[in-house]
Design an enzyme around this catalytic site. Structure first.
Site, PDB file in Angstrom:
ATOM      1  N   GLU A  39     -44.836  15.251 -26.437  1.00  0.00           N
ATOM      2  CA  GLU A  39     -45.181  15.170 -25.018  1.00  0.00           C
ATOM      3  C   GLU A  39     -45.997  16.369 -24.567  1.00  0.00           C
ATOM      4  O   GLU A  39     -46.847  16.244 -23.694  1.00  0.00           O
ATOM      5  CB  GLU A  39     -43.907  15.063 -24.174  1.00  0.00           C
ATOM      6  CG  GLU A  39     -44.176  14.979 -22.681  1.00  0.00           C
ATOM      7  CD  GLU A  39     -42.992  14.484 -21.883  1.00  0.00           C
ATOM      8  OE1 GLU A  39     -42.896  14.842 -20.701  1.00  0.00           O
ATOM      9  OE2 GLU A  39     -42.162  13.731 -22.436  1.00  0.00           O
ATOM     10  N   LYS A  40     -45.725  17.522 -25.172  1.00  0.00           N
ATOM     11  CA  LYS A  40     -46.438  18.730 -24.758  1.00  0.00           C
ATOM     12  C   LYS A  40     -46.579  19.660 -25.967  1.00  0.00           C
ATOM     13  O   LYS A  40     -45.870  19.499 -26.987  1.00  0.00           O
ATOM     14  CB  LYS A  40     -45.714  19.429 -23.609  1.00  0.00           C
ATOM     15  CG  LYS A  40     -44.239  19.704 -23.880  1.00  0.00           C
ATOM     16  CD  LYS A  40     -43.575  20.392 -22.697  1.00  0.00           C
ATOM     17  CE  LYS A  40     -43.315  19.477 -21.534  1.00  0.00           C
ATOM     18  NZ  LYS A  40     -42.178  18.557 -21.758  1.00  0.00           N
ATOM     19  N   ASP A  79     -40.532  13.403 -24.697  1.00  0.00           N
ATOM     20  CA  ASP A  79     -39.230  13.918 -24.283  1.00  0.00           C
ATOM     21  C   ASP A  79     -38.210  12.771 -24.263  1.00  0.00           C
ATOM     22  O   ASP A  79     -38.572  11.609 -24.034  1.00  0.00           O
ATOM     23  CB  ASP A  79     -39.323  14.553 -22.893  1.00  0.00           C
ATOM     24  CG  ASP A  79     -39.932  15.951 -22.941  1.00  0.00           C
ATOM     25  OD1 ASP A  79     -40.105  16.478 -24.056  1.00  0.00           O
ATOM     26  OD2 ASP A  79     -40.231  16.506 -21.877  1.00  0.00           O
ATOM     27  N   ASP A 138     -36.412  10.839 -22.535  1.00  0.00           N
ATOM     28  CA  ASP A 138     -36.059  10.120 -21.314  1.00  0.00           C
ATOM     29  C   ASP A 138     -37.098   9.029 -21.092  1.00  0.00           C
ATOM     30  O   ASP A 138     -38.050   8.898 -21.860  1.00  0.00           O
ATOM     31  CB  ASP A 138     -35.970  11.060 -20.113  1.00  0.00           C
ATOM     32  CG  ASP A 138     -37.257  11.837 -19.854  1.00  0.00           C
ATOM     33  OD1 ASP A 138     -38.323  11.419 -20.359  1.00  0.00           O
ATOM     34  OD2 ASP A 138     -37.208  12.861 -19.164  1.00  0.00           O
ATOM     35  N   TYR A 175     -32.377  19.837 -23.949  1.00  0.00           N
ATOM     36  CA  TYR A 175     -33.304  19.201 -23.010  1.00  0.00           C
ATOM     37  C   TYR A 175     -32.699  19.131 -21.610  1.00  0.00           C
ATOM     38  O   TYR A 175     -31.626  18.579 -21.415  1.00  0.00           O
ATOM     39  CB  TYR A 175     -33.641  17.795 -23.509  1.00  0.00           C
ATOM     40  CG  TYR A 175     -34.617  17.057 -22.646  1.00  0.00           C
ATOM     41  CD1 TYR A 175     -35.934  17.482 -22.547  1.00  0.00           C
ATOM     42  CD2 TYR A 175     -34.223  15.943 -21.914  1.00  0.00           C
ATOM     43  CE1 TYR A 175     -36.842  16.805 -21.749  1.00  0.00           C
ATOM     44  CE2 TYR A 175     -35.123  15.262 -21.113  1.00  0.00           C
ATOM     45  CZ  TYR A 175     -36.429  15.694 -21.038  1.00  0.00           C
ATOM     46  OH  TYR A 175     -37.319  15.024 -20.231  1.00  0.00           O
ATOM     47  N   ARG A 195     -33.844  17.762 -18.553  1.00  0.00           N
ATOM     48  CA  ARG A 195     -34.052  16.667 -17.588  1.00  0.00           C
ATOM     49  C   ARG A 195     -33.160  15.471 -17.920  1.00  0.00           C
ATOM     50  O   ARG A 195     -33.612  14.326 -17.950  1.00  0.00           O
ATOM     51  CB  ARG A 195     -35.527  16.252 -17.575  1.00  0.00           C
ATOM     52  CG  ARG A 195     -36.458  17.357 -17.132  1.00  0.00           C
ATOM     53  CD  ARG A 195     -37.914  16.989 -17.368  1.00  0.00           C
ATOM     54  NE  ARG A 195     -38.812  18.078 -17.031  1.00  0.00           N
ATOM     55  CZ  ARG A 195     -39.567  18.122 -15.933  1.00  0.00           C
ATOM     56  NH1 ARG A 195     -39.526  17.140 -15.064  1.00  0.00           N
ATOM     57  NH2 ARG A 195     -40.364  19.142 -15.705  1.00  0.00           N
TER      58      ARG A 195
END
Length: 666
Positions: free
Chosen positions: A7-8, A103, A105, A328, A330
């Protein structure tokens, strides 16, 4: 070649670190010694297309265009990250297998899935795509995750739910914002009236609370205390429980408003015999609080450290990405997978090595104790926020980072202590045909509570209830005769509801069922259904501040004149959480494969059509005379202007500017 799409960049580097070395670093990717490659997104590389991408006429805001509902949805590359999308395009073509490493989610799932779809991945390559779920960026945790890849197609419902949410936000936010901005201009309001699927009901909560406070009239109410004694002169007190016959003299909360009624009770029970009519005495136990999810951590951090929701999220993100001390952040789960239990001794050892102050002078945690937190049925893509196996150097952390690390670590350690045990006694006493009640709590074993400083526990407890619960009671039996001495009349004042704070506003968002007015909708909501997601709630609150719909007054959050005017101009269905809470429930059902995309979108579009018709039929008169807030860049620009003419020209040009139609208005 296996291509991992993170994701990043920070997540991409964590994956590459455990792949065979030496590495070859390219522009936007890292190639391992075995030929496998890691690349990444930089947040969302794609965004919903603007309305004028569907029809050039939509560039102008006109009411007759509404609602704008695409028949086929379009995504477009973000200008700033177009280069990284080109990098991924080349790598995807070369890859024999793709691994979604977004990520853990629904947003992370969609973020990578939409890139895979946009780049035209089909057939066997799409079917064989894998999912990598990483919640801890330390090498040993990443290695474990790489050994537990799952088929990416198993997460289609998660991605579909996120897609439905994104499109719902676009449809609702863009159409309602255009509708009410256009109507606002007709009554002289020159600003943009941003309306969102989540932000507006949240603003509605604040506005209604402010109005309740403003219109509140304090009233006296009365309680009666009986002062009782046994034959051995052991004394204690009990409070009067008004009977059904007193209902006409009580408010909706069961408080007696008639002083004469209370005075009559005082006269009747003073210096009278009393009898114990019921006695319930039992040992009770309270399990340790579950590990944190993001919202529960934000709420606690707001209460204890005065942090805003965004401060907590940003700090946790640093502890996760930069320091690798937390998993993580979130996450909406407060549970842990059972296989994590085997890692508990390592995590405990790391905590005690770096933050031994948490257990200083107290019994050590017992790694063999298995709390209810370990429950595979409660865990999906991500688990509760817990410390990693890395030892923390607290001296290198900022104050906020240190506070949150210790908070999360303490909550995790609590899982390895016995339950808090106490003995509770509840007594009912009859005096002159009136019922009185008291109870007492005697602590037997603190268990996990040894981890919480006593002064902190006392500060957070409700003082009246604490005093009542800790009252010492003599040995009593049913049928025992007592003496009621001079009774005591207590006069108190009703208190207005409290203005929202960061903690209580977050609490309202996570338990939105309490604020839903429709009993039929409330029935289908789960206790955990809320407004927004763990990852978006802090941003939604900040968005209301940014748009100057709410403001801070000390520690409280109140609505501005613009925020209040907007809510007063909208139909109640747009300002109450009922509709949005129902939609959130449907989105969760899509995740659980209990509902379909179309069953969510079709009624949403129908409702939107009705709302647009309603907007056109009524002018937002509540905004007449309300001045639109200046934008931040507009305010800075205006300060440089010294003449009246130039200032008025600036203001005029600012009101003519229109925001992009697909701005996020959730």
């Amino acid at each position: 070649m296996i291509l991992y799409i993170a994701e990043k960049p920070s997540l991409g580097r964590a994956i590459a670190d455990v792949l065979p070395k030496p590495h070859k670093k390219g522009d936007g990717f890292i190639t391992a010694a075995n030929g496998d490659c890691v690349s990444w997104c930089i947040g969302h590389l794609l965004e919903q297309a603007e309305p004028d991408s569907y029809d050039a006429a939509y560039k102008s805001w006109k009411f007759e265009h509404l609602p704008i509902v695409p028949s086929e949805w379009k995504m477009r590359p973000k200008t700033k990250t177009r280069g990284q999308l080109s990098v991924l395009r080349k790598l995807v073509k070369q890859a024999s297998q793709i691994v979604n490493a977004g990520d853990p989610d629904r947003e992370g799932q969609l973020l990578v899935d939409e890139v895979i779809a946009h780049l035209g991945v089909k057939g066997q390559k799409l079917q064989q795509a894998q999912r990598l779920l990483i919640s801890d960026l330390n090498p040993q945790a990443v290695k474990r995750a790489l050994g537990q890849l799952r088929p990416n197609k198993d997460f289609v419902p998660l991605s579909t739910s996120a897609l439905a949410r994104a499109r719902a936000d676009w449809l609702y936010g863009m159409n309602m914002t255009r509708a009410y901005t256009l109507q606002g201009r007709k009554v002289g309001y020159q600003g943009v009236l941003s309306v969102g699927r989540v932000q507006t009901p949240l603003l509605g909560l604040v506005v209604r609370r402010d109005k309740e406070i403003a219109s509140f009239v304090s009233r006296p109410f009365y309680e009666v205390l009986a002062h009782l004694s046994t034959q051995d002169n052991d004394a204690f007190t009990a409070k009067w429980q008004p009977s059904e016959a007193c209902r006409p003299y009580m408010d909706e909360d069961g408080r007696v408003l008639a002083r004469r009624l209370a005075e009559n009770v005082v006269a009747r029970i003073s210096q009278q015999p009393a009898t114990v009519v019921d006695l319930q005495s039992k040992d009770k136990r309270q399990a340790a609080p579950l590990p944190y999810n993001l919202s529960s951590l934000q709420i606690d951090a707001s209460k204890r450290f005065g942090m805003s929701a965004k401060q907590v999220l940003d700090t946790c993100q640093a502890l996760y990405e930069k320091h690798k001390l937390l998993t993580y952040p979130r996450s909406d789960s407060r549970y842990l997978p059972k296989d994590q239990f085997a890692l508990a001794p390592n995590v405990i050892r790391a905590i005690l090595t770096g933050a031994n102050e948490l257990v200083e002078g107290q019994p050590q945690p017992d790694p063999s104790i298995k709390s209810k937190a370990w429950n595979d049925t409660k865990v999906d893509a991500h688990h509760a926020i817990i410390p990693t196996e890395k030892v923390a150097d607290l001296a290198k952390l900022s104050q906020a980072e240190r506070q949150l690390y210790l908070q999360v670590a303490r909550q995790y350690l609590a899982q390895f202590y016995a339950a808090y045990r106490y003995h509770e006694t509840q007594v009912e006493i009859e005096i002159a045909k009136g019922l009185f009640r008291t109870k007492a709590k005697q602590e037997q074993s603190l268990g996990w509570k040894v981890l919480w400083p006593q002064k902190q526990s006392n500060r957070e407890a409700d003082s009246d209830k604490e005093q009542e619960n800790l009252q010492s009671l003599p040995a009593l039996t049913v049928g025992q005769s007592l003496h009621s001495g001079q009774a005591q009349l207590l006069e108190k004042q009703t208190q207005p509801p409290k203005a929202f704070t960061d903690a209580t506003l977050l609490s309202a968002m996570t338990g939105i069922g309490r604020y839903v007015t429709d009993p039929e909708i409330r029935k289908i909501l789960k206790e955990t259904d809320g407004l927004g997601t763990e990852a978006t709630r802090a941003g939604i609150i900040e968005l209301l501040f940014k748009r100057q719909f709410i403001e801070r007054k000390g520690k409280t959050i109140v609505a501005t004149a613009v925020g209040m005017g907007l809510i007063d101009s909208l139909p109640s269905s747009a300002t109450t959480p009922d509709m949005t809470a129902l939609w959130e429930s449907h989105l969760d059902a899509i995740c659980r494969k209990e509902s379909k995309y179309q069953s969510f979108m079709t009624p949403l579009v129908d409702t939107l059509q009705q709302l647009i018709t309603q907007a056109g039929a009524q002018l937002p008169t509540a905004l007449q005379g309300v001045k639109a807030p200046a934008r931040a860049n507009q305010r800075r620009y205006s300060k440089k202007r010294t003449t009246t003419k130039k200032s008025s020209t600036t203001a005029k040009s600012a009101t003519q500017r229109q925001p992009k139609g697909s701005r996020k208005a959730s």
